[in-house]
Scaffold this motif. Sequence first.
Motif, mmCIF file in Angstrom:
data_model
loop_
_atom_site.group_PDB
_atom_site.id
_atom_site.type_symbol
_atom_site.label_atom_id
_atom_site.label_comp_id
_atom_site.label_asym_id
_atom_site.label_seq_id
_atom_site.Cartn_x
_atom_site.Cartn_y
_atom_site.Cartn_z
ATOM 1 N N TYR A 1 46.648 43.109 44.061
ATOM 2 C CA TYR A 1 45.707 42.031 44.337
ATOM 3 C C TYR A 1 46.397 40.671 44.414
ATOM 4 C CZ TYR A 1 46.284 41.771 39.316
ATOM 5 O OH TYR A 1 46.837 41.713 38.065
ATOM 6 N N ASN B 1 42.042 36.187 31.425
ATOM 7 C CA ASN B 1 40.779 36.955 31.396
ATOM 8 C C ASN B 1 40.145 37.040 30.012
ATOM 9 O OD1 ASN B 1 40.600 37.513 34.100
ATOM 10 N ND2 ASN B 1 41.451 39.559 33.972
ATOM 11 N N GLN C 1 36.545 38.239 29.336
ATOM 12 C CA GLN C 1 36.204 39.651 29.231
ATOM 13 C C GLN C 1 36.063 40.087 27.773
ATOM 14 O OE1 GLN C 1 39.440 41.360 31.567
ATOM 15 N NE2 GLN C 1 38.067 41.665 33.307
ATOM 16 N N GLU D 1 32.631 39.115 26.621
ATOM 17 C CA GLU D 1 31.683 40.107 27.147
ATOM 18 C C GLU D 1 31.793 41.420 26.365
ATOM 19 O OE1 GLU D 1 29.430 39.506 29.272
ATOM 20 O OE2 GLU D 1 30.082 37.659 30.269
ATOM 21 N N GLN E 1 44.235 41.803 27.473
ATOM 22 C CA GLN E 1 43.382 41.980 28.649
ATOM 23 C C GLN E 1 43.877 41.220 29.876
ATOM 24 O OE1 GLN E 1 42.825 39.992 26.043
ATOM 25 N NE2 GLN E 1 43.055 38.145 27.263
ATOM 26 N N ASP F 1 45.177 39.409 33.239
ATOM 27 C CA ASP F 1 45.013 39.634 34.671
ATOM 28 C C ASP F 1 46.366 39.862 35.332
ATOM 29 O OD1 ASP F 1 43.758 39.504 37.319
ATOM 30 O OD2 ASP F 1 44.712 37.550 37.473
ATOM 31 N N SER G 1 45.914 46.012 29.135
ATOM 32 C CA SER G 1 45.608 46.024 30.559
ATOM 33 C C SER G 1 46.773 46.610 31.354
ATOM 34 C CB SER G 1 45.338 44.597 31.038
ATOM 35 O OG SER G 1 45.373 44.518 32.448
ATOM 36 N N ASN H 1 47.699 45.507 33.987
ATOM 37 C CA ASN H 1 48.276 44.366 34.689
ATOM 38 C C ASN H 1 49.427 43.713 33.926
ATOM 39 O OD1 ASN H 1 46.300 44.626 36.730
ATOM 40 N ND2 ASN H 1 44.846 43.493 35.481
ATOM 41 N N ASP I 1 41.559 49.460 31.881
ATOM 42 C CA ASP I 1 41.125 48.396 32.788
ATOM 43 C C ASP I 1 39.981 47.632 32.133
ATOM 44 O OD1 ASP I 1 40.243 46.769 34.812
ATOM 45 O OD2 ASP I 1 40.061 48.368 36.314
ATOM 46 N N ASN J 1 38.146 45.537 33.351
ATOM 47 C CA ASN J 1 36.989 45.387 34.240
ATOM 48 C C ASN J 1 35.961 46.478 33.971
ATOM 49 O OD1 ASN J 1 37.779 43.091 35.832
ATOM 50 N ND2 ASN J 1 39.322 44.402 36.782
ATOM 51 N N GLN J 2 36.388 47.535 33.278
ATOM 52 C CA GLN J 2 35.497 48.628 32.884
ATOM 53 C C GLN J 2 35.156 48.440 31.401
ATOM 54 O OE1 GLN J 2 34.498 50.644 35.300
ATOM 55 N NE2 GLN J 2 35.892 49.643 36.752
ATOM 56 N N LEU J 3 34.373 47.421 31.101
ATOM 57 C CA LEU J 3 34.151 47.020 29.713
ATOM 58 C C LEU J 3 33.403 48.065 28.898
ATOM 59 C CD1 LEU J 3 33.403 43.188 29.925
ATOM 60 C CD2 LEU J 3 35.369 44.321 28.869
#
Length: 271
Positions: A32, A119, A122, A125, A188, A190, A211, A213, A231, A233-235
């Motif tokens: 990305y 990030n 996250q 969240e 976590q 990015d 992560s 990343n 990941d 993003n998959q909390l």
Amino acid sequence: TIKVYLRSLRSALTFGKNVPFIIWNGSIEAAYRPEGWMKRTVRRLIAKRATAAVAYGSRAKEYLVKLGFLPSRVFVGINTVDTSFFSRSTEKARQVRASAPASGVYHLLSIGYLSPRKNVHQLIELMRLLHAQRKDVVLDLVGDGSERQHLEALARSYGLEDAVRFHGYLQKDELPAVMAEASLFLFQTDFDIWGLVLNEAMAAGLPVICSPNAGAAADLIREGETGYIMDFNQLEDVAAKVNELLSHPERCKQIGANAAGYISRFVALQN
């Protein structure tokens, strides 16, 4: 831009023409974060002239191989820190804590800049998801940065003022105290070419959820043994893993001990 490219191209074509040289590389590839064709072309030309290369980490080596290096010409040497300090000092802090009454609260720890690339939102969240199921978890955020006010406001909007603690920047000798209190370390990011904080947390005997990343993940995380690569993003998946680990504290401690042993051996091999 064209003039800059032409100057870079000319430099790449003449660089090391009559003198053997070795490349030191810390770059990694991220799907990305596409690399510009100009930079890629110049690096390929330099790679063709290089005698060998040193890369810190497996992913940095993979990047060089994609530039045209033969794998046998790339040598890996990892980034590291004073792991013995974090191992020794955190264990001392744990011994001090052992004499105090148990609080019954589990601490999740994150250390790093409070910047968009990290990030950290996250983790707020994640705490929202966790607190819908249990109230015995606290998130300790160590670090400062441009996102702090936004993150504090986000935590307040979810009613997590008491569950998310902002410690600000801490000096190196202050970190073992918060590490000794933690049950689990969260990384976590990015994007990190390596992520030295992972070395520190593992040396301190903390199980980690990291992560993919982070460049260090490929070299330091052995799935289910020294930690987990997930990941963020998959909390929901991350929350389930945190719940699972906190519900089995002995397993959590064993993974932390494995992490400390692994980073100690890993660093020894590099010296």
